[in-house]
Design a protein around this motif. Structure first.
Motif, PDB file in Angstrom:
ATOM      1  N   ARG A 116       0.779  -1.296  -0.003  1.00 51.28           N
ATOM      2  CA  ARG A 116      -0.083   0.028  -0.032  1.00 51.28           C
ATOM      3  C   ARG A 116       0.917   1.353   0.023  1.00 51.28           C
ATOM      4  O   ARG A 116       0.520   2.156  -0.694  1.00 51.28           O
ATOM      5  CB  ARG A 116      -0.776  -0.063   1.270  1.00 51.28           C
ATOM      6  N   GLU A 117       2.055   1.334   0.827  1.00 52.32           N
ATOM      7  CA  GLU A 117       2.810   2.588   0.879  1.00 52.32           C
ATOM      8  C   GLU A 117       3.589   2.429  -0.454  1.00 52.32           C
ATOM      9  O   GLU A 117       3.718   3.851  -0.946  1.00 52.32           O
ATOM     10  CB  GLU A 117       3.878   2.143   2.256  1.00 52.32           C
ATOM     11  N   THR A 118       3.919   1.474  -1.292  1.00 49.77           N
ATOM     12  CA  THR A 118       4.428   1.670  -2.553  1.00 49.77           C
ATOM     13  C   THR A 118       3.600   2.288  -3.488  1.00 49.77           C
ATOM     14  O   THR A 118       3.873   3.100  -4.416  1.00 49.77           O
ATOM     15  CB  THR A 118       4.867   0.197  -3.001  1.00 49.77           C
ATOM     16  N   LEU A 119       2.388   1.896  -3.444  1.00 51.18           N
ATOM     17  CA  LEU A 119       1.254   2.500  -4.635  1.00 51.18           C
ATOM     18  C   LEU A 119       0.798   3.728  -4.036  1.00 51.18           C
ATOM     19  O   LEU A 119      -0.271   4.292  -4.825  1.00 51.18           O
ATOM     20  CB  LEU A 119       0.008   1.562  -4.569  1.00 51.18           C
ATOM     21  N   THR A 120       1.015   4.194  -2.749  1.00 52.03           N
ATOM     22  CA  THR A 120       0.424   5.434  -2.474  1.00 52.03           C
ATOM     23  C   THR A 120       1.021   6.812  -3.141  1.00 52.03           C
ATOM     24  O   THR A 120       2.243   6.840  -3.423  1.00 52.03           O
ATOM     25  CB  THR A 120       0.757   5.891  -1.025  1.00 52.03           C
ATOM     26  N   PRO A 121       0.075   7.480  -4.078  1.00 51.88           N
ATOM     27  CA  PRO A 121       0.711   8.585  -4.931  1.00 51.88           C
ATOM     28  C   PRO A 121       1.342   9.728  -3.933  1.00 51.88           C
ATOM     29  O   PRO A 121       1.044   9.853  -2.685  1.00 51.88           O
ATOM     30  CB  PRO A 121      -0.954   8.914  -5.271  1.00 51.88           C
ATOM     31  N   GLU A 122       2.109  10.504  -4.640  1.00 48.89           N
ATOM     32  CA  GLU A 122       2.785  11.491  -3.957  1.00 48.89           C
ATOM     33  C   GLU A 122       2.304  12.969  -4.625  1.00 48.89           C
ATOM     34  O   GLU A 122       2.906  14.077  -4.343  1.00 48.89           O
ATOM     35  CB  GLU A 122       4.179  11.501  -4.155  1.00 48.89           C
ATOM     36  N   SER A 123       1.290  12.924  -5.333  1.00 50.17           N
ATOM     37  CA  SER A 123       0.999  14.137  -6.318  1.00 50.17           C
ATOM     38  C   SER A 123      -0.712  14.206  -6.031  1.00 50.17           C
ATOM     39  O   SER A 123      -1.227  13.182  -6.098  1.00 50.17           O
ATOM     40  CB  SER A 123       1.521  14.301  -7.458  1.00 50.17           C
ATOM     41  N   ALA A 172      -7.060   6.543   2.174  1.00 56.51           N
ATOM     42  CA  ALA A 172      -7.209   7.782   2.608  1.00 56.51           C
ATOM     43  C   ALA A 172      -6.852   8.106   4.362  1.00 56.51           C
ATOM     44  O   ALA A 172      -6.114   8.884   4.721  1.00 56.51           O
ATOM     45  CB  ALA A 172      -8.655   8.053   2.692  1.00 56.51           C
ATOM     46  N   ALA A 173      -7.079   6.885   4.916  1.00 58.10           N
ATOM     47  CA  ALA A 173      -6.733   6.618   6.278  1.00 58.10           C
ATOM     48  C   ALA A 173      -5.289   6.895   6.667  1.00 58.10           C
ATOM     49  O   ALA A 173      -4.909   7.425   7.727  1.00 58.10           O
ATOM     50  CB  ALA A 173      -7.504   5.771   6.940  1.00 58.10           C
ATOM     51  N   HIS A 174      -4.680   6.157   5.612  1.00 58.36           N
ATOM     52  CA  HIS A 174      -3.016   5.824   5.896  1.00 58.36           C
ATOM     53  C   HIS A 174      -2.181   7.089   5.122  1.00 58.36           C
ATOM     54  O   HIS A 174      -0.954   6.338   4.671  1.00 58.36           O
ATOM     55  CB  HIS A 174      -2.744   4.567   5.697  1.00 58.36           C
ATOM     56  N   ALA A 175      -2.782   7.768   4.491  1.00 64.34           N
ATOM     57  CA  ALA A 175      -2.211   8.801   3.427  1.00 64.34           C
ATOM     58  C   ALA A 175      -1.008   9.466   4.121  1.00 64.34           C
ATOM     59  O   ALA A 175      -1.115  10.068   5.355  1.00 64.34           O
ATOM     60  CB  ALA A 175      -3.021   9.859   2.927  1.00 64.34           C
ATOM     61  N   ARG A 176       0.110   9.596   3.465  1.00 65.45           N
ATOM     62  CA  ARG A 176       1.294   9.994   4.118  1.00 65.45           C
ATOM     63  C   ARG A 176       1.594  11.464   3.898  1.00 65.45           C
ATOM     64  O   ARG A 176       0.896  12.195   2.888  1.00 65.45           O
ATOM     65  CB  ARG A 176       2.679   9.342   3.696  1.00 65.45           C
TER      66      ARG A 176
END
Length: 221
Positions: free
Chosen positions: A112-119, A217-221
């Motif tokens: 999940r962290e790998t797939l979390t967007p940065e923009s 959404a709950a774990h968005a960095r």
């Protein structure tokens, strides 16, 4: 009957292939993906599932599988049911994660962290393209076909099929670690139960989407 047998063989082959591919790729998450952005990984995942999903749709058409056996129906009420079920399952999923973390059994969150967007654009792609495609593909295969169609075509108890398909669903999420497989299997059975009780593919698609979207959404960095 020959159409049903051929269709079932194809669906089971797709399921086995998906499980095998997931197990083979589980060990390279975080290692073989370092050279790719989250957006590129999302695109690869979305395209691969969209292609296989399209093949399943073609197979449904060629085998003349009744859409009613898949639970294909559209209404605002079914969407509302899906939202409610999804929110309940999302809350349960988060609670289970906290309990497991407290017990030192938290599952691997690297995927999940790998797939979390940065923009912002990446988040839009995630919520409006990737997650709908993933939820649509997995619900079509694991609930619509492996439970709904197989019940209609072979007269097997939907609850037996719900249990079997949930094990396959959990096994197809090996990248989340052993604990993640157990949690995902339970989530899969909850979705399958909702599918059996509502008879609606749309309701569980919406529920699945809500669960995944809420987790990101709950774990968005």
């Amino acid at each position: 009957m020959a159409y049903w047998v051929a269709f079932a063989a194809f669906a089971l082959l797709v399921t086995a292939g998906l499980v095998a591919l997931t197990r083979a790729s589980a060990g390279v998450v975080g290692e073989g993906t370092e050279d790719f952005t989250a957006g590129e990984l999302l695109l690869q995942t979305t395209l691969s599932q969209a292609v296989v999903g399209a093949l399943l749709v073609v197979a449904v058409w060629l085998a003349r599988i009744p859409l009613g056996s898949l639970g294909v129906a559209v209404s605002a009420d079914l969407v509302a049911v899906g939202v409610v079920v999804g929110l309940v399952l999302a809350l349960g999923n988060e609670a289970a994660m906290h309990v497991l973390d407290s017990a030192g059994l938290g599952y691997d969150e690297e995927l999940r962290e790998t797939l979390t967007p940065e923009s912002r654009g990446g988040w839009l792609i995630l919520f409006f393209v990737a997650l709908p495609v993933v939820a649509g593909f997995e619900e079509l295969l694991f609930r619509g076909i492996l439970v709904g169609a197989f019940t209609t075509g072979f007269g097997v108890s939907p609850w037996v099929l719900a249990a079997a398909s949930s094990v396959a669903f959990g096994t197809a999420h090996t990248a989340q670690g052993a604990t993640g497989v157990v949690v995902t299997t339970l989530l899969g059975f909850a979705l399958a139960a909702a599918y059996v009780l509502t008879g609606s593919l749309l309701a569980v698609f919406v529920a699945h989407y809500v669960v995944n979207a809420a987790e990101f959404a709950a774990h968005a960095r």
